[in-house]
Scaffold this motif. Structure first.
Motif, PDB file in Angstrom:
ATOM      1  N   LYS A  49       0.851  -1.205   0.000  1.00 29.80           N
ATOM      2  CA  LYS A  49       0.000   0.000   0.000  1.00 29.80           C
ATOM      3  C   LYS A  49       0.883   1.251   0.000  1.00 29.80           C
ATOM      4  CE  LYS A  49      -3.528   1.911   3.196  1.00 29.80           C
ATOM      5  NZ  LYS A  49      -3.825   3.151   2.789  1.00 29.80           N
ATOM      6  N   PRO A  80      -5.275   0.014  -4.309  1.00 27.73           N
ATOM      7  CA  PRO A  80      -6.568  -0.673  -4.236  1.00 27.73           C
ATOM      8  C   PRO A  80      -6.885  -1.117  -2.805  1.00 27.73           C
ATOM      9  CG  PRO A  80      -4.889  -2.138  -5.134  1.00 27.73           C
ATOM     10  CD  PRO A  80      -4.203  -0.832  -4.881  1.00 27.73           C
ATOM     11  N   ILE A  81      -5.926  -0.864  -1.915  1.00 26.09           N
ATOM     12  CA  ILE A  81      -6.079  -1.331  -0.523  1.00 26.09           C
ATOM     13  C   ILE A  81      -6.327  -0.145   0.399  1.00 26.09           C
ATOM     14  CG2 ILE A  81      -4.837  -2.426   1.398  1.00 26.09           C
ATOM     15  CD1 ILE A  81      -3.140  -3.832  -0.845  1.00 26.09           C
ATOM     16  N   GLU A  82      -7.331  -0.267   1.244  1.00 22.96           N
ATOM     17  CA  GLU A  82      -7.634   0.809   2.186  1.00 22.96           C
ATOM     18  C   GLU A  82      -7.094   0.464   3.576  1.00 22.96           C
ATOM     19  OE1 GLU A  82      -8.835   3.543   1.073  1.00 22.96           O
ATOM     20  OE2 GLU A  82      -9.040   4.527   3.007  1.00 22.96           O
ATOM     21  N   CYS A 122     -11.109  -2.834   0.856  1.00 21.94           N
ATOM     22  CA  CYS A 122     -10.942  -1.982  -0.326  1.00 21.94           C
ATOM     23  C   CYS A 122     -12.036  -0.906  -0.321  1.00 21.94           C
ATOM     24  CB  CYS A 122     -11.111  -2.808  -1.602  1.00 21.94           C
ATOM     25  SG  CYS A 122     -10.086  -4.275  -1.661  1.00 21.94           S
ATOM     26  N   ARG A 123     -11.806   0.149  -1.115  1.00 25.36           N
ATOM     27  CA  ARG A 123     -12.857   1.173  -1.232  1.00 25.36           C
ATOM     28  C   ARG A 123     -13.960   0.722  -2.189  1.00 25.36           C
ATOM     29  NH1 ARG A 123     -11.794   7.282  -0.525  1.00 25.36           N
ATOM     30  NH2 ARG A 123     -10.804   7.120   1.480  1.00 25.36           N
ATOM     31  N   ASP A 171     -11.737  -2.884  -6.918  1.00 27.74           N
ATOM     32  CA  ASP A 171     -10.402  -3.003  -6.321  1.00 27.74           C
ATOM     33  C   ASP A 171     -10.144  -4.435  -5.832  1.00 27.74           C
ATOM     34  OD1 ASP A 171      -9.913  -0.348  -6.729  1.00 27.74           O
ATOM     35  OD2 ASP A 171     -10.498   0.280  -4.716  1.00 27.74           O
ATOM     36  N   ILE A 172     -11.237  -5.134  -5.499  1.00 30.39           N
ATOM     37  CA  ILE A 172     -11.091  -6.493  -4.970  1.00 30.39           C
ATOM     38  C   ILE A 172     -10.358  -7.370  -5.986  1.00 30.39           C
ATOM     39  CG2 ILE A 172     -12.370  -8.565  -4.238  1.00 30.39           C
ATOM     40  CD1 ILE A 172     -14.458  -6.664  -3.003  1.00 30.39           C
ATOM     41  N   VAL A 206      -6.702  -6.643  -6.097  1.00 31.66           N
ATOM     42  CA  VAL A 206      -5.970  -7.242  -4.973  1.00 31.66           C
ATOM     43  C   VAL A 206      -5.800  -8.747  -5.194  1.00 31.66           C
ATOM     44  CG1 VAL A 206      -6.019  -7.694  -2.483  1.00 31.66           C
ATOM     45  CG2 VAL A 206      -6.722  -5.458  -3.346  1.00 31.66           C
ATOM     46  N   THR A 241     -15.108  -4.982   0.471  1.00 35.09           N
ATOM     47  CA  THR A 241     -15.193  -3.509   0.526  1.00 35.09           C
ATOM     48  C   THR A 241     -15.510  -3.073   1.962  1.00 35.09           C
ATOM     49  OG1 THR A 241     -17.555  -3.492   0.096  1.00 35.09           O
ATOM     50  CG2 THR A 241     -16.105  -3.342  -1.826  1.00 35.09           C
TER      51      THR A 241
END
Ligand code: 0O2
Length: 268
Positions: free
Chosen positions: A28, A39-41, A81-82, A86-87, A90, A147
């Motif tokens: 990240k 893509p990672i929160e 993820c947001r 994005d999943i 990842v 998410t």
């Protein structure tokens, strides 16, 4: 039956969780340092508690001596993820690590195949390769990717399950299912304004970075320039920060940088 030394048996799982959390956190950071949209929160890791291990082994009729072979989620990583899309990013990043430090054994897509409860998440069971003081060791680990909305739902539902010891009343189940669908609807709506959300995040990060640089340059100048000069610059900075635009802040930052360069105290 042999007595399990839990502390010793769980040690490699703790190491695996710690290492994976550090590796994913660094991934990240790499995105952020390169000013790319990560893509990672959030990343969370946990080792299952002994009671949760025993509960699951009981539910699945796994004999005690087989627990460490059969339970694939003693070590667990959760990546938040947001956005739904994005999943997949990842998942691909993890797949690409195959043959490096892990091997993907199984994937379960509970987003396409939503569970009856309403649960949505992408699961990957991996064999993580570590080095311990006894040499190389493989540890099974479950990576859950979801998410923020899916995570919100899952954590509420999980605690309700716990409260009702797994026997949720039908009415509550159906309301939870509706909530899960509403959360997914929220994910879909958010996806339609994704570009705006990303731009807003970028602006706020740029502003934070500018402020950090300005404050550090002001601090460095304080030791070498006239006190009145630095005080007036500081006043100007507050004025721009509170009432000016991002462009003005950027301008001010670059002027201050030039000045700090002249005094040889530039903060880069
Ligand atoms: P904990 O406390 O989170 O570790 P199953 O046989 O269906 O119970 P299985 O075969 O182990 O589950 O695998 P699955 O379905 O992939 O589920 C593994 C984990 O996914 C669960 O671990 C939960 O973390 C999560 N999960 C799966 N289904 C649900 C659900 O309906 N609601 C919530 N909140 N989470 C779910 P544990 O060990 O059940 O729980």
């Amino acid at each position: 039956m042999e007595l399990i030394n839990w502390e010793e048996r769980l040690l490699p799982y703790r190491q695996a969780v710690d290492e994976l959390v550090v590796k994913i956190t660094n991934m990240k950071r790499e995105y952020e340092a390169l000013k790319l949209v990560a893509p990672i929160e959030e990343i969370h890791g946990r080792v299952k508690t002994i009671s949760s291990i025993l509960d699951k082994a009981g539910r699945r009729n796994i004999p005690t001596e087989m627990i460490f072979k059969k339970l694939e989620d003693i070590a667990g990583i959760r990546i938040i993820c947001r956005f739904v899309e994005d999943i997949e990013r990842v998942v691909n990043i993890i797949r690409q690590r195959s043959d490096l430090d892990l091997e993907v054994l199984e994937e379960e897509d509970y987003i396409t195949n939503t569970k009856e409860s309403g649960y949505r998440s992408y699961h990957m069971t991996v064999k993580y390769k570590m080095i311990t003081i006894d040499g190389p060791k493989d540890v099974l680990c479950e990576i859950q990717i979801r998410t923020m909305a899916m995570n919100f739902w899952a954590s509420i539902e999980h605690s309700l399950r716990y409260k009702y010891s797994g026997n949720l009343p039908d009415e509550l189940k159906s309301r939870l299912r509706n909530c899960a669908d509403a959360a997914f609807q929220l994910d879909k709506e958010m996806a339609t304004i994704r570009d705006d959300i990303i731009e807003a995040k970028m602006i706020s990060e740029t502003k934070n970075n500018l402020v950090d640089g300005i404050v550090k340059n002001l601090h460095n100048l304080y030791y070498v320039a006239k006190v009145e000069k630095v005080s007036s610059l500081n006043k100007k900075f507050i004025e721009i920060y509170q009432g000016g635009s991002l462009e003005e802040l950027r301008d001010f930052s670059s002027k201050l940088q030039t000045m700090a360069k002249l005094y040889k105290v530039e903060y880069v």
